[in-house]
Scaffold this motif. Structure first.
Motif, PDB file in Angstrom:
ATOM      1  N   HIS A  11       5.485 -38.292 -13.765  1.00 26.81           N
ATOM      2  CA  HIS A  11       4.563 -37.583 -14.646  1.00 26.81           C
ATOM      3  C   HIS A  11       3.483 -38.524 -15.154  1.00 26.81           C
ATOM      4  O   HIS A  11       2.302 -38.160 -15.225  1.00 26.81           O
ATOM      5  CB  HIS A  11       5.324 -36.965 -15.822  1.00 26.81           C
ATOM      6  N   ARG A  12       3.871 -39.752 -15.491  1.00 26.41           N
ATOM      7  CA  ARG A  12       2.886 -40.682 -16.050  1.00 26.41           C
ATOM      8  C   ARG A  12       1.818 -41.027 -15.024  1.00 26.41           C
ATOM      9  O   ARG A  12       0.630 -41.080 -15.352  1.00 26.41           O
ATOM     10  CB  ARG A  12       3.578 -41.965 -16.531  1.00 26.41           C
ATOM     11  N   ILE A  13       2.180 -41.274 -13.760  1.00 20.81           N
ATOM     12  CA  ILE A  13       1.149 -41.610 -12.784  1.00 20.81           C
ATOM     13  C   ILE A  13       0.346 -40.378 -12.389  1.00 20.81           C
ATOM     14  O   ILE A  13      -0.839 -40.485 -12.055  1.00 20.81           O
ATOM     15  CB  ILE A  13       1.720 -42.317 -11.538  1.00 20.81           C
ATOM     16  N   ALA A  14       0.963 -39.195 -12.450  1.00 22.38           N
ATOM     17  CA  ALA A  14       0.222 -37.967 -12.150  1.00 22.38           C
ATOM     18  C   ALA A  14      -0.877 -37.748 -13.184  1.00 22.38           C
ATOM     19  O   ALA A  14      -2.011 -37.388 -12.842  1.00 22.38           O
ATOM     20  CB  ALA A  14       1.171 -36.774 -12.116  1.00 22.38           C
ATOM     21  N   VAL A  15      -0.547 -37.971 -14.451  1.00 19.76           N
ATOM     22  CA  VAL A  15      -1.552 -37.846 -15.503  1.00 19.76           C
ATOM     23  C   VAL A  15      -2.647 -38.892 -15.322  1.00 19.76           C
ATOM     24  O   VAL A  15      -3.839 -38.603 -15.441  1.00 19.76           O
ATOM     25  CB  VAL A  15      -0.889 -37.985 -16.894  1.00 19.76           C
ATOM     26  N   ALA A  16      -2.251 -40.120 -15.004  1.00 17.80           N
ATOM     27  CA  ALA A  16      -3.231 -41.193 -14.833  1.00 17.80           C
ATOM     28  C   ALA A  16      -4.179 -40.904 -13.676  1.00 17.80           C
ATOM     29  O   ALA A  16      -5.399 -41.111 -13.786  1.00 17.80           O
ATOM     30  CB  ALA A  16      -2.514 -42.524 -14.605  1.00 17.80           C
ATOM     31  N   GLN A  17      -3.646 -40.409 -12.566  1.00 16.47           N
ATOM     32  CA  GLN A  17      -4.495 -40.115 -11.411  1.00 16.47           C
ATOM     33  C   GLN A  17      -5.429 -38.944 -11.702  1.00 16.47           C
ATOM     34  O   GLN A  17      -6.611 -38.977 -11.340  1.00 16.47           O
ATOM     35  CB  GLN A  17      -3.630 -39.813 -10.196  1.00 16.47           C
ATOM     36  N   SER A  18      -4.898 -37.936 -12.373  1.00 17.65           N
ATOM     37  CA  SER A  18      -5.707 -36.753 -12.651  1.00 17.65           C
ATOM     38  C   SER A  18      -6.793 -37.041 -13.677  1.00 17.65           C
ATOM     39  O   SER A  18      -7.973 -36.761 -13.443  1.00 17.65           O
ATOM     40  CB  SER A  18      -4.799 -35.622 -13.160  1.00 17.65           C
ATOM     41  N   GLU A  19      -6.403 -37.642 -14.798  1.00 13.54           N
ATOM     42  CA  GLU A  19      -7.386 -37.911 -15.846  1.00 13.54           C
ATOM     43  C   GLU A  19      -8.341 -39.028 -15.455  1.00 13.54           C
ATOM     44  O   GLU A  19      -9.505 -39.024 -15.845  1.00 13.54           O
ATOM     45  CB  GLU A  19      -6.665 -38.268 -17.146  1.00 13.54           C
ATOM     46  N   GLY A  20      -7.849 -39.991 -14.662  1.00 18.22           N
ATOM     47  CA  GLY A  20      -8.707 -41.079 -14.214  1.00 18.22           C
ATOM     48  C   GLY A  20      -9.532 -40.737 -13.005  1.00 18.22           C
ATOM     49  O   GLY A  20     -10.392 -41.518 -12.602  1.00 18.22           O
ATOM     50  N   ARG A  21      -9.259 -39.572 -12.400  1.00 17.03           N
ATOM     51  CA  ARG A  21      -9.992 -39.087 -11.226  1.00 17.03           C
ATOM     52  C   ARG A  21     -10.013 -40.142 -10.127  1.00 17.03           C
ATOM     53  O   ARG A  21     -11.049 -40.515  -9.589  1.00 17.03           O
ATOM     54  CB  ARG A  21     -11.408 -38.653 -11.609  1.00 17.03           C
ATOM     55  N   ALA A  22      -8.819 -40.636  -9.784  1.00 17.61           N
ATOM     56  CA  ALA A  22      -8.682 -41.633  -8.727  1.00 17.61           C
ATOM     57  C   ALA A  22      -8.448 -40.933  -7.390  1.00 17.61           C
ATOM     58  O   ALA A  22      -7.613 -40.022  -7.306  1.00 17.61           O
ATOM     59  CB  ALA A  22      -7.514 -42.562  -9.027  1.00 17.61           C
ATOM     60  N   PRO A  23      -9.148 -41.325  -6.328  1.00 17.85           N
ATOM     61  CA  PRO A  23      -8.849 -40.752  -5.013  1.00 17.85           C
ATOM     62  C   PRO A  23      -7.380 -40.887  -4.646  1.00 17.85           C
ATOM     63  O   PRO A  23      -6.801 -39.985  -4.052  1.00 17.85           O
ATOM     64  CB  PRO A  23      -9.752 -41.559  -4.074  1.00 17.85           C
ATOM     65  N   SER A  24      -6.774 -42.044  -4.981  1.00 13.09           N
ATOM     66  CA  SER A  24      -5.337 -42.191  -4.796  1.00 13.09           C
ATOM     67  C   SER A  24      -4.824 -43.225  -5.779  1.00 13.09           C
ATOM     68  O   SER A  24      -5.578 -44.072  -6.267  1.00 13.09           O
ATOM     69  CB  SER A  24      -4.983 -42.599  -3.359  1.00 13.09           C
ATOM     70  N   LEU A  25      -3.536 -43.156  -6.054  1.00 10.60           N
ATOM     71  CA  LEU A  25      -2.901 -44.088  -6.977  1.00 10.60           C
ATOM     72  C   LEU A  25      -1.474 -44.310  -6.516  1.00 10.60           C
ATOM     73  O   LEU A  25      -0.769 -43.358  -6.166  1.00 10.60           O
ATOM     74  CB  LEU A  25      -2.927 -43.523  -8.399  1.00 10.60           C
ATOM     75  N   VAL A  26      -1.050 -45.567  -6.497  1.00  7.00           N
ATOM     76  CA  VAL A  26       0.328 -45.900  -6.135  1.00  7.00           C
ATOM     77  C   VAL A  26       0.912 -46.796  -7.219  1.00  7.00           C
ATOM     78  O   VAL A  26       0.190 -47.533  -7.902  1.00  7.00           O
ATOM     79  CB  VAL A  26       0.411 -46.613  -4.763  1.00  7.00           C
ATOM     80  N   ALA A  27       2.217 -46.712  -7.374  1.00  4.01           N
ATOM     81  CA  ALA A  27       2.882 -47.512  -8.403  1.00  4.01           C
ATOM     82  C   ALA A  27       4.303 -47.814  -7.963  1.00  4.01           C
ATOM     83  O   ALA A  27       4.860 -47.149  -7.081  1.00  4.01           O
ATOM     84  CB  ALA A  27       2.882 -46.775  -9.745  1.00  4.01           C
ATOM     85  N   ALA A  28       4.876 -48.827  -8.573  1.00  4.22           N
ATOM     86  CA  ALA A  28       6.252 -49.210  -8.258  1.00  4.22           C
ATOM     87  C   ALA A  28       6.866 -49.898  -9.459  1.00  4.22           C
ATOM     88  O   ALA A  28       6.170 -50.504 -10.278  1.00  4.22           O
ATOM     89  CB  ALA A  28       6.301 -50.139  -7.045  1.00  4.22           C
ATOM     90  N   VAL A  29       8.192 -49.801  -9.556  1.00  2.79           N
ATOM     91  CA  VAL A  29       8.968 -50.508 -10.582  1.00  2.79           C
ATOM     92  C   VAL A  29      10.119 -51.211  -9.878  1.00  2.79           C
ATOM     93  O   VAL A  29      10.764 -50.644  -8.988  1.00  2.79           O
ATOM     94  CB  VAL A  29       9.515 -49.543 -11.652  1.00  2.79           C
ATOM     95  N   ALA A  30      10.349 -52.466 -10.246  1.00  2.00           N
ATOM     96  CA  ALA A  30      11.486 -53.228  -9.724  1.00  2.00           C
ATOM     97  C   ALA A  30      12.314 -53.726 -10.895  1.00  2.00           C
ATOM     98  O   ALA A  30      11.800 -53.947 -11.994  1.00  2.00           O
ATOM     99  CB  ALA A  30      11.016 -54.404  -8.878  1.00  2.00           C
ATOM    100  N   ARG A  31      13.608 -53.876 -10.648  1.00  2.00           N
ATOM    101  CA  ARG A  31      14.500 -54.437 -11.671  1.00  2.00           C
ATOM    102  C   ARG A  31      15.384 -55.495 -11.026  1.00  2.00           C
ATOM    103  O   ARG A  31      16.003 -55.243  -9.992  1.00  2.00           O
ATOM    104  CB  ARG A  31      15.343 -53.348 -12.321  1.00  2.00           C
ATOM    105  N   ASP A  32      15.402 -56.663 -11.640  1.00  2.00           N
ATOM    106  CA  ASP A  32      16.212 -57.786 -11.147  1.00  2.00           C
ATOM    107  C   ASP A  32      15.970 -58.036  -9.661  1.00  2.00           C
ATOM    108  O   ASP A  32      16.894 -58.267  -8.885  1.00  2.00           O
ATOM    109  CB  ASP A  32      17.691 -57.535 -11.423  1.00  2.00           C
ATOM    110  N   GLY A  33      14.689 -57.945  -9.273  1.00  7.27           N
ATOM    111  CA  GLY A  33      14.308 -58.262  -7.900  1.00  7.27           C
ATOM    112  C   GLY A  33      14.463 -57.138  -6.909  1.00  7.27           C
ATOM    113  O   GLY A  33      14.122 -57.307  -5.732  1.00  7.27           O
ATOM    114  N   GLU A  34      14.951 -55.972  -7.339  1.00  6.30           N
ATOM    115  CA  GLU A  34      15.151 -54.834  -6.439  1.00  6.30           C
ATOM    116  C   GLU A  34      14.169 -53.721  -6.769  1.00  6.30           C
ATOM    117  O   GLU A  34      14.004 -53.355  -7.942  1.00  6.30           O
ATOM    118  CB  GLU A  34      16.579 -54.298  -6.554  1.00  6.30           C
TER     119      GLU A  34
END
Length: 460
Positions: free
Chosen positions: A18-41
Motif C-alpha cells: 500500500h505504501r509504495i502504491a500511494v507513493a507511485q500514484s501520488e508521485g506520478r512515477a512511470p514505475s517504482l520498485v522497492a525491497a526490504v531485507a532483514r539480517d541479510g535476507e
C-alpha cells in the motif's frame, strides 16, 4: 513460535505494498520498485506499473545517482585498511596538481573540504563527459566555497577527486577497482557503470499534465565516482546488508561502522541529520538510519539500513522528481520495525569466563555517580550508569585484559583494570577517569585526593 527471516506477516506485506502504491500514484512515477531485507535476507519486494511493457522486479536496473558515493567510499576505506593511505593525508600526498591538495581524504569523504557543490559551467548531469576532460574542468579556477574543515557542504567534485585518488593509488580505473574489489566479492552481478538489460528508462513528468519526456542518460566520465552506477533493489539490499555488518573480503565490521559514524552535521548544530564517511545518518522515530539517497535526470533512489533492527529498505523510481524516495525507504523500514520488531537473541550463559574478568563486574563509582560494568556475550564489556541517562558505551576486548570503546563518549578510549602489587584490583582507568568500588575512598587513587576526615554531616 518464531518465524524465519523469509516470512513477513500478510498484514505487513499489505502495508508495504500500500505504501509504495500511494507513493507511485501520488508521485506520478512511470514505475517504482522497492525491497526490504532483514539480517541479510531479502524478505519483501514490490513494484508498481511497468518497464518496457512488463512489471519491474528486483532484477531490473535503475540509475542510483549519489548512492554511487558510498561505493566509492568503500574503495577508499579499503586503501586505508591496506596501509596505502591515511584518512588524515592531504590529497596532494597521493594526487598532485588538483588545486585542492590541502583537503584531507577524510574531509573529502565527509564533505567537509569546503569544495563547491557542483562543477563550473553547464549542468554536468545533463552534458557529455567530453566537456569535462580533466580534473581542472571539474574543479574550476576557484574550487572552494568554504574554509577547509569548517562545515559540511555536499560536493560532487569532491567525490570525483576520491575516484581519481583510487585510480592513482591502485593503478587501475575506478570502474575496474569497483568491479574487482566490491561488486564481484559481494555478488552484485546487476550493478554496473553502464545500463544492462533489463533496465528502466528515465523520464521527466510534466508538473501540470500527465505526460512524459525522456531524459538524457549521459556517461559522467570523471564524475562517475559521484553518481554513475546503475543497480537493482536486490543488489542494493545486499550492499546495504554488507554496510551493516561488514564482510572481511571487502571491509571489516569496524570499517563499515566507521563509514556509518557521523563526522559532521548536515546543518550546523543538528546532529539528528549528519554525514559519516560516504553515508548519510539520520535519527528519528526511535531509530538510527544510515544510507544514502541519489538522483540523476530521470531517476531517484533511496537506501537505508537500521543496525538495531537488522533491516534494510530500498526504493527506486524512474522519474526526475515527484517521489520522495528517501522518506519512502525510511517508512518501509519503519513499517516492518513496528509491525514485526526484531526478535532478541536467545539468552544463553557464557561458555566460559575468566575469574579476572568476573571480579570486575558490578557497580563502580565515578565520583558519586554509580556505573555498572557487565560482561557481554561477545567477550567485550558494557559500561553505563545504573540509572537512565549518562554515558554508555560498549567495549571490545583486546585480548590482554584491556578493552577499547566502540561507541558513545568512550569510542576509541582504553579501559583497563589497575591492580595493586598483590594482584587485587585497585580501580578502573578509562581515558584517565578513575572508577572506584566506593565513592571517594579515603585510601583510593582519586585524582586530587580525598579529604582525610571523610564524609560528614553539616554541623548544627
Amino acid at each position: 513460535m518464531t518465524t524465519s527471516p523469509e516470512e513477513l506477516l500478510p498484514t505487513t506485506r499489505r502495508a508495504l505494498l500500500h505504501r509504495i502504491a500511494v507513493a507511485q500514484s501520488e508521485g506520478r512515477a512511470p514505475s517504482l520498485v522497492a525491497a526490504v531485507a532483514r539480517d541479510g535476507e531479502l524478505v519483501w519486494t514490490g513494484s508498481r506499473t511497468s518497464v518496457d511493457g512488463h512489471g519491474p522486479d528486483e532484477h531490473v536496473q535503475y540509475r542510483i545517482g549519489s548512492i554511487t558515493k558510498t561505493f566509492t567510499a568503500v574503495l577508499v576505506l579499503r586503501l586505508r585498511d591496506e596501509g596505502l593511505l591515511d584518512l588524515a593525508d592531504p590529497l596532494e600526498k597521493h594526487l598532485s596538481g588538483t588545486g585542492a591538495g590541502t583537503v584531507t581524504v577524510a574531509e573529502l569523504l565527509a564533505h567537509t573540504g569546503g569544495l563547491a557543490a557542483e562543477t563550473p559551467g553547464e549542468w554536468w548531469e545533463r552534458s557529455p563527459a567530453s566537456r569535462r576532460p580533466t580534473l581542472a574542468d571539474v574543479l574550476g579556477e576557484q574550487p572552494f566555497r568554504h574554509p577547509v574543515g569548517r562545515r559540511h557542504h555536499y560536493s560532487n567534485p569532491g567525490y570525483t577527486l576520491l575516484g581519481a585518488l583510487v585510480e592513482a593509488v591502485r593503478g587501475v580505473s575506478w570502474e575496474e577497482a569497483l568491479r574487482d574489489e566490491v561488486l564481484e566479492p559481494l555478488g552484485l552481478t546487476r550493478t554496473s557503470a553502464q545500463p544492462q538489460q533489463p533496465h528502466a528508462g528515465g523520464w521527466a513528468v510534466h508538473p501540470y499534465a500527465d505526460v512524459l519526456l525522456p531524459e538524457p542518460s549521459e556517461d559522467l566520465g570523471l564524475m562517475a565516482p559521484a553518481g554513475q552506477l546503475w543497480s537493482t533493489t536486490r543488489d542494493l539490499a545486499v550492499f546495504a546488508s554488507f554496510l551493516a555488518v561488514g564482510d572481511d573480503r571487502v571491509l571489516s565490521a569496524d570499517s563499515v561502522r566507521e563509514l556509518r559514524t557521523p563526522a559532521a552535521p548536515t546543518l550546523p548544530g543538528n546532529w539528528e541529520a549528519s554525514y559519516g564517511l560516504g553515508m548519510q545518518v539520520v535519527r528519528g522515530g526511535g531509530l538510527t538510519l544510515a544510507g544514502h539517497t541519489g538522483s540523476l535526470p530521470g531517476f531517484v533512489a533511496g537506501l537505508w539500513l537500521c543496525e538495531e533492527e537488522g533491516l534494510v529498505a530500498v526504493a527506486l523510481a524512474n522519474c526526475t522528481t515527484g517521489v520522495p524516495v528517501a522518506t519512502l525507504a525510511a517508512e518501509l523500514l519503519a513499517i516492518v520495525a513496528e509491525a514485526e520488531p526484531r526478535l532478541p537473541e536467545p539468552w544463553r550463559p557464557l561458555p566460559e569466563v575468566k575469574a579476572s574478568e568476573l571480579e570486575l563486574v558490578g557497580p563502580w563509582y565515578w565520583g558519586t555517580q554509580v556505573v555498572v560494568l557487565r560482561l557481554a556475550a561477545d567477550g567485550g564489556v558494557e559500561m553505563g550508569p545504573a540509572a537512565e541517562g549518562g554515558r554508555r558505551s560498549r567495549f571490545r576486548t583486546n585480548g590482554d585484559g584491556t578493552w577499547t570503546g566502540l561507541d558513545g563518549y568512550y569510542a576509541g578510549e582504553l579501559l583497563r583494570a589497575v591492580r595493586r602489587g598483590d594482584g587485587a584490583v585497585s580501580h578502573l582507568d578509562l581515558g584517565s577517569f578513575v572508577f572506584t568500588r566506593e565513592p571517594y575512598p579515603v585510601d583510593g587513587p582519586v585524582p586530587g585526593g580525598v579529604d582525610p576526615e571523610g564524609w560528614r554531616g553539616i554541623p548544627r
